[in-house]
Design an enzyme around this catalytic site. Sequence first.
Site, PDB file in Angstrom:
ATOM      1  N   ASP A   8       0.642  -1.387   0.066  1.00  0.00           N
ATOM      2  CA  ASP A   8      -0.173   0.096  -0.154  1.00  0.00           C
ATOM      3  C   ASP A   8       1.149   1.192  -0.101  1.00  0.00           C
ATOM      4  OD1 ASP A   8      -2.355   1.517   0.295  1.00  0.00           O
ATOM      5  OD2 ASP A   8      -1.536   1.816   2.388  1.00  0.00           O
ATOM      6  N   ASP A 170      -1.748  -1.013   5.826  1.00  0.00           N
ATOM      7  CA  ASP A 170      -2.305  -0.549   7.347  1.00  0.00           C
ATOM      8  C   ASP A 170      -3.642  -0.360   7.414  1.00  0.00           C
ATOM      9  OD1 ASP A 170      -3.165   2.913   6.925  1.00  0.00           O
ATOM     10  OD2 ASP A 170      -2.304   1.829   5.369  1.00  0.00           O
TER      11      ASP A 170
END
Length: 215
Positions: A8, A170
């Site tokens: 990410d 996350d």
Amino acid sequence: MTPALLFDLDGTLADTASELHAAAAAALSDLQLPPVPFEEAREYIGDGMPRFLKRLITRQWWGEPTENLYRQAYERMTHHYQNYCNRSNLYAHVPETLAQFKTRALPMACVTNKAERYSKSLLEKSGIAHYFSVVVGGDTLSVKKPDPAPLQEAMRHLAVTAENTIMVGDSIADSRAAVAAGCQFICMRYGYHRAGMLPPADYYADCFSQITRWV
């Protein structure tokens, strides 16, 4: 077997909260809407700019914004974002850890809900674009995380299987996408978490260099 790594961007590789908040604050100001405090706005990050902005307006509007209001706000935010999108800082140990993985010839891709053009610009500016064979942004496909399709698209480009792929992120969107795609998931504790809640993960890391333990 050589593991493949999907990363990410916002909240994992780079701290982008300040730039997103600044662009949104400018857009809200243009529309004479009051600003949203930084710490609150930070919790809305993770599903791409459109959803981030819609959450801010909904919070101000006390309900779903009209389509016209949202369209104006999004146009203003994308306009202002041009001035802020390259001001992010990489988290500690990101470049050297990616370099280690590159030395080991591990296939790597960036899979983010940020628009592809902004993602590539940020990666280039940060000096880490060359580590990724492919970048799948929030507008690369017709769907974004938590749908597994962006991860599957990255794995297709890398020519790897889900069983041997690790998603590093996350947010709950990263976690759900990894589960749906059949990948393992490493969660960064320092990222953007709704209400301070960590999503389910196979491994949690406090700093970026710690992911080498799991890999």
